[in-house]
Design an enzyme around this catalytic site. Structure first.
Site, PDB file in Angstrom:
ATOM      1  N   ASP A 141       0.831  -1.205   0.000  1.00 26.82           N
ATOM      2  CA  ASP A 141       0.000   0.000   0.000  1.00 26.82           C
ATOM      3  C   ASP A 141       0.866   1.255   0.000  1.00 26.82           C
ATOM      4  O   ASP A 141       2.017   1.219  -0.441  1.00 26.82           O
ATOM      5  CB  ASP A 141      -0.950  -0.059   1.213  1.00 26.82           C
ATOM      6  CG  ASP A 141      -2.295   0.578   0.926  1.00 26.82           C
ATOM      7  OD1 ASP A 141      -2.316   1.774   0.591  1.00 26.82           O
ATOM      8  OD2 ASP A 141      -3.327  -0.110   1.041  1.00 26.82           O
ATOM      9  N   HIS A 206      -4.217   6.265   3.063  1.00 27.83           N
ATOM     10  CA  HIS A 206      -4.780   5.051   2.456  1.00 27.83           C
ATOM     11  C   HIS A 206      -4.253   3.774   3.106  1.00 27.83           C
ATOM     12  O   HIS A 206      -5.021   2.907   3.545  1.00 27.83           O
ATOM     13  CB  HIS A 206      -4.465   5.080   0.954  1.00 27.83           C
ATOM     14  CG  HIS A 206      -5.148   4.032   0.129  1.00 27.83           C
ATOM     15  ND1 HIS A 206      -4.622   2.779  -0.053  1.00 27.83           N
ATOM     16  CD2 HIS A 206      -6.290   4.059  -0.582  1.00 27.83           C
ATOM     17  CE1 HIS A 206      -5.444   2.076  -0.848  1.00 27.83           C
ATOM     18  NE2 HIS A 206      -6.451   2.834  -1.178  1.00 27.83           N
ATOM     19  N   SER A 534     -10.750  -0.584  -2.329  1.00 27.98           N
ATOM     20  CA  SER A 534      -9.581  -0.566  -1.443  1.00 27.98           C
ATOM     21  C   SER A 534      -9.966  -0.817   0.005  1.00 27.98           C
ATOM     22  O   SER A 534      -9.191  -1.391   0.761  1.00 27.98           O
ATOM     23  CB  SER A 534      -8.898   0.805  -1.494  1.00 27.98           C
ATOM     24  OG  SER A 534      -8.122   0.943  -2.647  1.00 27.98           O
TER      25      SER A 534
END
Ligand code: NAG
Ligand code: NAG
Ligand code: NAG
Ligand code: NAG
Ligand code: NAG
Ligand code: NAG
Length: 755
Positions: A141, A206, A534
């Site tokens: 990620d 994220h 995601s």
């Protein structure tokens, strides 16, 4: 295409998007390639690197030049290297006998907590904490925030003995602990200049978000400024986290880095790999590092879970579809966020989009963006509230009505000193929310026209944008952005496999990014709401880790089977695309723990499947990392498809005659030793489905039983998909598989599309 950019991590997307433009083809230009070599089992790392350099030497005048061209040697799970080459050099290398394949390096993009409770996985679910703490979840990620409460290590013992990974501690990354046991980064393209920090730290939010969803600690009292209040927790709070940073602001996630992360993670000893990254334009598995890496992981007993992509609801948009990957779509949960707009004429309008505005609501003048343009000759930019398009002397203190083109109108409005914005969206499905930095709300075009008419109808238009409130919502639905089947690369494998919560998910965030990531935003929070496949992916990765904590020796296929056959069935009202939207249904970790029967798949079955699909021996060897396979010697498998997949998909050719297909399957008993399962079939109109035998008796665990499913389908109009199901049930377990029938069409490949 812009629709697909709509996600709370938009800042990242936009930068990636910009970063992807300006890539020009040039024959002389050197680009990155990944060169796969024939596998040589007993090479030491040093010998492997030497060998890689020797291969490059064949192109170059000197050792120095070869060294310069070399970018990275993959030596653990893959015999491959990355190098900077011209097209011609790449071509020359691909002709060498010891080179199996040369693929260009490409870029991909990244694509609570009520969510676990919603899917029926409460915090008091049955657990084996000691076993769970032996599980390592690896995430590829944007990095991780090591200071987040979700990764504190109070009560954690030392890392599991099998762990061999590292932590790249630096001035910019405070380091690991007994919860966050590993963190490293891969940025092999030395010429790229990411707007990022060269450390495993997360500057976007994220990676911190996905990691905490998969395996974050239990944090009571989490919220985003009072919204989505509750307990934030990962699927396996006692498990360990290892971050492999491969996604960079301004660059994206390159194949070279993703392959390096697989090479490291497989060797480090992770149990589950979670990848919330997608890219399109990958023609087949032997060219796709996601498929190549996951195959190697699968061979080592590691399950790979990946996002289906955010390019929905376009038909055939699902990616990461290799049968050895668990492909995850996104669904909504039972809460939504609404932002009320009250017009001066008394009309109340319900919009979406989250603002955390705390002031007293009062009426502000409402103006059309075009009427407060900085440059009267360019009303269009101002209508879209593009950066720098609004005249601060005219917009100051007002609410500006804008059309949505690219995310960030709120930033432009704020920069012009306006109070807030009312944004009309024509392109987006308004089924999920984004964050704003000013009082703002998002409305659809019908409502937008009403607002516009109101502005024109009076000399003094005014409006109030209220603070966002949370309310109950019907759920689950498949999110509009969640990529849809049919699977473009394996006509007989249903993808996505499953859906999990991926809309407005609350999870940990990074202190290094503002909530919107947009210029001028000063809002920060320990937790934030993000949407995307995601966010769905780490829910399934967490559930896979949970299942593994009860069954440490189960293969990736067994765990996948458990997740798929226990998913909660959904109906067409929850996604008009049916199984192409939701696969087997909604994740149910509590049931997945004890599935009763599993569909096991061994490596040879995958190879046979690939042979049947037309992959030749050398292509397959790229996936297996072993010598070439001779497909002609492999026993031809019976029926439509040999793969013992837990779902069934019949891809009809365009014909005017009925098609009959036979699916052979085998299940393994993991429930109770003595048990009898009975089959129940549901079939859609125009399709006849039979199963033989209709009953399976077991006398012990691990016993296997075979059966066949015969599907006789009348021709279907194109674009049409129908479905039924096969359910094996005894007194304790229900093992359900959807059966999907559709007419195959070649959708072509979306080369270069941004996810
Ligand atoms: C990273 O750490 C170095 C050394 O302390 C420091 O000079 C630099 O500013 C840091 N970078 C960022 C982006 O924080
Ligand atoms: C709109 O909302 C306001 C504030 O909640 C309320 O006072 C008003 O009566 C509403 N107007 C209509 C027409 O329902
Ligand atoms: C906008 O929303 C309203 C109210 O929910 C609905 O009636 C209308 O059909 C929507 N318009 C569009 C273009 O979706
Ligand atoms: C895989 O891709 C290569 C290169 O584009 C192509 O030559 C090959 O035919 C493809 N194989 C399959 C099975 O599609
Ligand atoms: C296998 O397929 C690839 C891609 O189509 C091709 O380049 C190669 O020559 C084939 N190899 C064999 C042994 O047929
Ligand atoms: C569809 O056509 C292909 C190619 O002609 C053939 O190999 C395949 O068996 C057919 N599939 C079905 C379900 O009839």
């Amino acid at each position: 295409m812009m629709r697909t950019l709509r996600c709370s991590t938009l800042f990242v997307f936009v930068v990636f998007f910009v970063g992807c433009l300006g890539v020009e083809e040039n024959k002389e230009e050197k680009k990155h390639f990944i060169v796969f070599l024939e596998n040589q089992p007993i090479l030491t790392e040093v010998d492997a690197v030497d060998n890689h350099l020797n291969v490059l030497m064949s192109l170059k005048e000197s050792h120095v030049e070869a060294k310069e061209a070399m970018v990275y040697s993959y030596t653990k799970s893959f015999n491959a290297f990355a190098a900077k080459l011209t097209e011609q050099e790449a071509n020359t290398l691909s002709k060498r006998g010891d080179v199996t394949h040369v693929i260009p390096n490409r870029r991909r993009q990244i694509q609570t907590t009520r969510s676990w409770d919603f899917i029926g996985f409460p915090s008091h679910a049955k657990r084996l904490p000691n076993r769970e703490s032996n599980i390592i979840v690896g995430l590829f990620d944007t990095g991780i925030s090591p200071t987040a409460d979700s990764f504190k290590d109070d009560g954690f013992g030392p890392p599991p003995k099998k762990w061999k990974g590292i932590c790249q501690k630096s001035a910019n990354f405070s380091g690991c602990n007994n919860k966050l046991i590993g963190a490293r980064y891969f940025m092999l393209d030395g010429s790229a200049e990411p707007l990022d920090i060269m450390a495993p730290v997360d500057v976007t939010g994220h990676g911190t978000h996905t990691s905490s969803t998969a395996a974050g600690n239990v944090i009571a009292g989490a919220s985003l400024s009072g919204l989505a209040k509750g307990t934030a927790r990962g699927g396996v709070p006692s498990a360990r986290v290892a971050m492999y940073k491969v996604c960079w602001v301004g660059v994206g996630c390159t194949d070279m880095d993703i392959l390096a992360a697989f090479d490291a993670a497989i060797d480090d000893g992770v149990d589950v790999i979670s990848i919330s990254i997608a890219g399109t334009g990958y023609n087949n598995y032997s060219e796709d590092v996601m498929a190549i890496g996951a195959f190697q992981a699968m061979q080592k007993g590691i399950i790979t879970v990946a996002a289906a992509g955010n390019t929905g609801p376009a038909t055939g948009s699902v990616v990461n579809t290799a049968p050895w990957i668990v492909t995850v779509g996104a669904s909504t949960i039972d809460r939504e966020f609404v932002t009320k707009l009250e017009l001066g004429n008394g009309w109340n309008i319900s919009g979406v989009g989250i603002n955390l505005f705390n002031g007293q609501p009062k009426m502000y003048p409402l103006v059309d963006g075009g009427d407060v343009a900085k440059n009267p000759g360019d009303k269009t930019s101002a209508n879209f509230c593009m950066e720098g398009s609004l005249d601060p002397t005219k917009a100051n203190g007002k609410l500006v009505f804008c059309q949505l083109m690219i995310w960030g109108a709120d930033s432009a409005v704020k920069a012009a000193g306006a109070h807030g914005a009312v944004i009309q969206s024509d392109q987006y499905y308004l089924d999920h929310t984004d964050l704003f930095m000013v009082p703002a709300t998002l409305v659809n075009s019908t409502i937008g026209q009403t607002i516009e008419a109101y502005i024109k109808s009076t000399k003094t238009p005014t409006a109030i944008v209220y603070r966002t409130v949370q309310r109950q919502a019907a759920a689950p639905f498949v999110a509009s952005f969640s990529a849809r089947g049919p699977n473009q690369r394996s006509r007989f494998i249903l993808k996505p496999d499953i859906v999990a919560p991926g809309v407005n998910i609350l999870a940990a965030y990074t202190p290094l990014n503002s909530l919107t990531g947009l210029k001028g935003d000063t809002q920060h929070s320990k937790f934030s709401l993000l949407s995307g496949t995601s966010m769905a992916c780490p829910h399934v990765a967490g559930a896979a880790a949970y299942v593994k904590s009860f069954h440490p020796h189960w293969s990736p296929a067994a765990i996948r089977s458990a997740l798929i056959t226990t998913a909660k069935p959904l109906r067409r009202v929850q996604s008009p695309d049916g199984e192409f939207g939701y696969g087997a249904g909604l994740l149910d970790p509590d049931r997945a723990r004890e599935p009763g029967l599993i569909y096991e798949v061994d490596k040879m079955s995958y190879i046979q499947h690939l042979c049947k699909q037309g992959y030749n021996g050398s292509s397959i060897s790229i996936l297996t990392g072993a010598g070439p396979v001779d497909c002609s010697t492999l026993i031809p498998a019976q029926g439509q498809d040999s793969l013992n997949y837990p779902t069934f998909q019949l891809s009809l050719n365009k014909t005017r005659h009925p098609t009959t297909a036979v699916f052979w399957r085998q299940v393994t008993n993991v429930g109770r030793p003595a048990s009898v399962y009975k089959a129940t079939i549901t079939a859609p109109p125009g399709v006849k489905i039979t199963v033989e035998p209709t009953s399976l008796s077991f006398s012990s665990l691990q016993q296997t039983r075979s059966f066949k499913v015969v599907v006789k389908a009348n021709p279907l109009p194109p674009q049409n998909m129908v479905s039924g199901s096969l359910t094996w049930a005894d007194a304790n377990y229900v093992v359900r598989s959807p059966i999907v029938i559709y007419t195959h069409e070649d959708f072509g490949h979306d080369e270069g599309l941004i996810v």
